[in-house]
Structures are given as C-alpha cells and as structure tokens.
Design a protein around this motif. Structure first.
Motif, PDB file in Angstrom:
ATOM      1  N   ARG A  72       0.901  -1.164   0.000  1.00  0.00           N
ATOM      2  CA  ARG A  72       0.000   0.000   0.000  1.00  0.00           C
ATOM      3  C   ARG A  72       0.933   1.205   0.000  1.00  0.00           C
ATOM      4  O   ARG A  72       1.573   1.492   1.003  1.00  0.00           O
ATOM      5  CB  ARG A  72      -0.872  -0.008   1.248  1.00  0.00           C
ATOM      6  N   SER A 125      -9.987  -8.370  -4.810  1.00  0.00           N
ATOM      7  CA  SER A 125     -10.066  -7.966  -3.403  1.00  0.00           C
ATOM      8  C   SER A 125     -10.997  -8.938  -2.698  1.00  0.00           C
ATOM      9  O   SER A 125     -12.104  -9.181  -3.183  1.00  0.00           O
ATOM     10  CB  SER A 125     -10.633  -6.553  -3.282  1.00  0.00           C
ATOM     11  N   ILE A 126     -10.550  -9.457  -1.555  1.00  0.00           N
ATOM     12  CA  ILE A 126     -11.444 -10.373  -0.839  1.00  0.00           C
ATOM     13  C   ILE A 126     -12.727  -9.655  -0.416  1.00  0.00           C
ATOM     14  O   ILE A 126     -13.745 -10.286  -0.194  1.00  0.00           O
ATOM     15  CB  ILE A 126     -10.760 -11.030   0.384  1.00  0.00           C
ATOM     16  N   ASP A 127     -12.671  -8.314  -0.297  1.00  0.00           N
ATOM     17  CA  ASP A 127     -13.829  -7.548   0.194  1.00  0.00           C
ATOM     18  C   ASP A 127     -15.008  -7.551  -0.790  1.00  0.00           C
ATOM     19  O   ASP A 127     -16.146  -7.304  -0.396  1.00  0.00           O
ATOM     20  CB  ASP A 127     -13.435  -6.091   0.463  1.00  0.00           C
ATOM     21  N   MET A 169     -13.411 -10.038   7.801  1.00  0.00           N
ATOM     22  CA  MET A 169     -12.868  -8.821   7.173  1.00  0.00           C
ATOM     23  C   MET A 169     -13.885  -8.195   6.225  1.00  0.00           C
ATOM     24  O   MET A 169     -14.999  -8.686   6.071  1.00  0.00           O
ATOM     25  CB  MET A 169     -11.590  -9.158   6.424  1.00  0.00           C
ATOM     26  N   GLY A 170     -13.468  -7.148   5.567  1.00  0.00           N
ATOM     27  CA  GLY A 170     -14.332  -6.504   4.581  1.00  0.00           C
ATOM     28  C   GLY A 170     -14.215  -4.997   4.583  1.00  0.00           C
ATOM     29  O   GLY A 170     -14.903  -4.322   3.821  1.00  0.00           O
ATOM     30  N   ARG A 171     -13.388  -4.477   5.473  1.00  0.00           N
ATOM     31  CA  ARG A 171     -13.254  -3.011   5.610  1.00  0.00           C
ATOM     32  C   ARG A 171     -14.623  -2.389   5.818  1.00  0.00           C
ATOM     33  O   ARG A 171     -15.284  -2.719   6.785  1.00  0.00           O
ATOM     34  CB  ARG A 171     -12.568  -2.433   4.367  1.00  0.00           C
ATOM     35  N   GLU A 222     -16.103  -6.600  10.094  1.00  0.00           N
ATOM     36  CA  GLU A 222     -15.207  -5.744  10.893  1.00  0.00           C
ATOM     37  C   GLU A 222     -15.615  -4.266  10.845  1.00  0.00           C
ATOM     38  O   GLU A 222     -15.380  -3.532  11.800  1.00  0.00           O
ATOM     39  CB  GLU A 222     -13.752  -5.896  10.433  1.00  0.00           C
ATOM     40  N   HIS A 249      -6.333 -12.182   9.124  1.00  0.00           N
ATOM     41  CA  HIS A 249      -5.651 -12.407   7.846  1.00  0.00           C
ATOM     42  C   HIS A 249      -5.675 -13.852   7.362  1.00  0.00           C
ATOM     43  O   HIS A 249      -5.203 -14.121   6.244  1.00  0.00           O
ATOM     44  CB  HIS A 249      -4.209 -11.893   7.925  1.00  0.00           C
ATOM     45  N   ARG A 252      -7.127 -13.952   3.994  1.00  0.00           N
ATOM     46  CA  ARG A 252      -6.431 -13.446   2.811  1.00  0.00           C
ATOM     47  C   ARG A 252      -5.523 -14.488   2.172  1.00  0.00           C
ATOM     48  O   ARG A 252      -5.073 -14.312   1.028  1.00  0.00           O
ATOM     49  CB  ARG A 252      -5.624 -12.209   3.200  1.00  0.00           C
TER      50      ARG A 252
HETATM   51  O1  F6P Z   1      -8.957  -4.949   1.588  1.00  0.00           O
HETATM   52  C1  F6P Z   1      -8.640  -6.212   2.047  1.00  0.00           C
HETATM   53  C2  F6P Z   1      -8.475  -6.199   3.549  1.00  0.00           C
HETATM   54  O2  F6P Z   1      -8.144  -7.518   3.939  1.00  0.00           O
HETATM   55  C3  F6P Z   1      -9.653  -5.676   4.356  1.00  0.00           C
HETATM   56  O3  F6P Z   1     -10.689  -6.608   4.483  1.00  0.00           O
HETATM   57  C4  F6P Z   1      -8.975  -5.322   5.653  1.00  0.00           C
HETATM   58  O4  F6P Z   1      -9.722  -4.334   6.362  1.00  0.00           O
HETATM   59  C5  F6P Z   1      -7.648  -4.791   5.195  1.00  0.00           C
HETATM   60  O5  F6P Z   1      -7.406  -5.349   3.915  1.00  0.00           O
HETATM   61  C6  F6P Z   1      -6.484  -5.115   6.094  1.00  0.00           C
HETATM   62  O6  F6P Z   1      -5.350  -4.525   5.551  1.00  0.00           O
HETATM   63  P1  F6P Z   1      -3.872  -4.817   6.055  1.00  0.00           P
HETATM   64  O7  F6P Z   1      -3.497  -6.200   5.633  1.00  0.00           O
HETATM   65  O8  F6P Z   1      -3.060  -3.766   5.377  1.00  0.00           O
HETATM   66  O9  F6P Z   1      -3.903  -4.698   7.541  1.00  0.00           O
END
Ligand code: F6P
Length: 319
Positions: A72, A125-127, A169-171, A222, A249, A252
C-alpha cells in the motif's frame, strides 16, 4: 514486440497469481512482452521491473498471495511520484499498465491515466466491494475460508452450548459477512451497510435456545462494530456464555478456489483482449456471468450496491 507491464497492489487476494499467469500466457499468444512490477506502485516509482516469461508463471495457478508481491504505497498520492512512475513506463517503452487490485489500486490507476498512461484494471479484493463487477478475484476463496472456520466453530459451540461471535474482514463492506453468514447458517449477520438492533439479535438467540438449539453463530463484519464489545453485551443481555473469534488475515491466504482461478483466468484474458482492441482506461468486470469492460472513472466514482434481498433471505432462513 509490444511491451506491457503488470502489477498487483493493495491487499493480496487468492487468485492474483492465476491472473498474472493469465495475462502472461494471453500476451504470449498475441506476441506481447510482459514486465512484472514488484511491490505494486512502489516498484513503479523505484523502477523495480522483472521480465515475465511464459515459464516464470508456471506452477503458480494454485498459489495464494502474489509472486509480484504487493504494497500500500502512500507516496503514490503525490503527483510527483505518479509522474516518476509514468516516466519509468515511458523509459522502458511500455504501452499499457495492467493493475490487479482493489478500489485503492484502481484509483491509483485512474490517476495515472489522467497523466496519459494507458491503464487496464483487473478487480481483485477479498472484500468484493468494487463497483462495476459482481465478483472480485479472491472473494470466493475468502468466503470459503470463513465457512470452513464456521463449520469448525459449530462443533465446539454445540458441545459447550455457547454463542459465538465471528468477526470477518471486509473493511467498510459486509459482503464477506453476508455470503459466509448465509452459507454458514448464522443466526444473525451484522454488516456496516445496515443498522442493527442488539435487542433483536438477543431475542433471536433466546428464541433459538428455547426451541432447543444448542448454539448460536453471529457473523459480524469488521466495519460494523467491535466483535469483542458485541460479545460482552450479548453475554450480559442473554445471560449465555459467549466466545469471540476474529478470523483476520487467515481470510487473505490459502489456495484459491476453482471459482477464483476461473474468474482470474477469464478476466486476465479479457484484459489482454482490451489491449489488443486498443481500448484503455477500463476495468474488466463480470456482470451476470458475462465479462464486460467498465470505464475506470465509473468504477472509482461508483459504490457497490449491497444485496438486500440476500440479506433478507438469510434472516428468513435463520429462525
Ligand atoms: O482490503 C482487504 C483487507 O483484507 C480488508 O478486508 C482489511 O480491512 C484490510 O485489507 C487489512 O489490511 P492490512 O493487511 O493492510 O492490515
């Protein structure tokens, strides 16, 4: 031979490797040379390119993560850094940049397109929160990972007659919670898109127990609320023992499902087809099982709709 570059960016998603493979193999079919950019936009700024031959993508279709690695890259918000990236692409004679990633990565791609870079986006994206596509690469695998966890938790929840709160997860999106909650037979599904009433959640738990249910599963996204806090309140109000599992995670990683590998292969090939047709600044997406091209601007300015009907269905079936 014309050159193109590909990168993966943002949170990794199972199936990204299948997408890289798809691009490299489809490009080989069309006699195009492919460069991989390591670590997403970071590698573009700092000129970290590798040649991706047909052989370099062998034996990766089944692997989670991304062989190109990802990041990122906050620096990319700076237009000077984006200019640097464009200069690198021009210097290497690269005709188009293929970006495999989620909303943030596609936004980065859109900003690059404004500087004259020819961009093609591939949603991963898993979201599953990307507008313009019904599905993003990685979502199906993540949902199945959650489902596996729910199945395991059911065993212990039943043995101990407990209530389990499972945070996924899912932001800001409740897509993973909705799909895994419906498939996993959760008593309640809590998502950021919809308000919820804690009293109703507790009533459903109590009604189930009164009818002889031995456990309750609550799936919480989340982005909705803190699962730990929720567990504490539910224990207080229901007077039943609760436990909280935050899957984090684990969602992921892992080997991509067949559905994600097929989706990645279809989208990657379609992306190369767009390039061959001279069409750029689009994302390839899947709508009603058909591959479509969607304008990048529409994607970055859009918002993915939440499936209320499916949410209602889950509520009806989870009595
Ligand atoms: O966008 C994918 C995601 O796994 C979200 O579901 C989660 O909120 C975020 O990334 C976590 O990001 P990081 O791995 O940078 O902590």
């Amino acid at each position: 031979m014309k050159r193109i570059a590909v990168l993966t960016s943002g949170g990794d998603a199972p199936g990204m490797n299948a997408a890289i493979r798809g691009i490299v193999r489809a490009c080989a079919y069309h006699d195009l040379t492919v460069f991989g950019v390591n670590r997403g936009f970071y590698g573009l700024i700092y000129h970290d390119f590798v040649n991706l031959s047909i052989n370099s993508v062998g034996d990766i279709i089944h692997r989670g993560g991304t062989i190109l690695r990802t990041s990122r890259t906050r620096e990319f918000r700076d237009v000077n850094m984006r200019m640097r990236a464009k200069e690198a692409l021009d210097y290497f004679g690269i005709k188009a940049l293929f970006i495999i990633g989620g909303n943030g990565s596609l936004c980065g791609g859109y900003e690059l397109s404004k500087l004259g870079v020819k961009v093609i986006g591939i949603p991963a994206s898993i979201d599953n929160d990307i507008p313009g596509t019904d599905l993003a690469i990685g979502f199906d695998t993540a949902v199945n990972t959650v489902l596996d966890a729910i199945n395991r938790i059911r065993d212990t929840a039943t043995s101990h007659e407990r209530i389990f709160i499972i945070e996924v997860m899912g932001r800001e999106s409740g897509q993973i919670a909705l799909a895994s909650g419906l498939a996993g037979g959760a008593e309640s599904i809590l998502v950021p898109e919809l308000p919820f009433d804690l009293k109703d959640v507790v009533e459903r738990i109590n009604a189930g127990i009164a009818r002889g249910k031995l456990h309750s599963i609550i799936v919480v996204a989340e982005g909705c609320c803190s699962a730990i806090e929720l567990g504490r309140k539910i224990e207080e109000m229901s007077r039943h023992e609760t436990r909280v599992t935050v899957l984090g995670h684990t969602q992921r990683g892992g080997t991509p499902t067949a559905a994600d590998r097929i989706l990645a292969s279809r989208l990657a090939t379609a992306a190369v087809d767009l390039f061959m047709a001279g069409e750029f600044n689009q994302m390839v997406g899947i709508q009603r099982d058909r591959v479509v091209g969607v304008d990048l601007q529409t994607v970055v300015e859009g918002k993915k709709e939440f499936n209320q009907d499916m949410y209602e269905l889950a509520r009806i079936l989870s009595i």
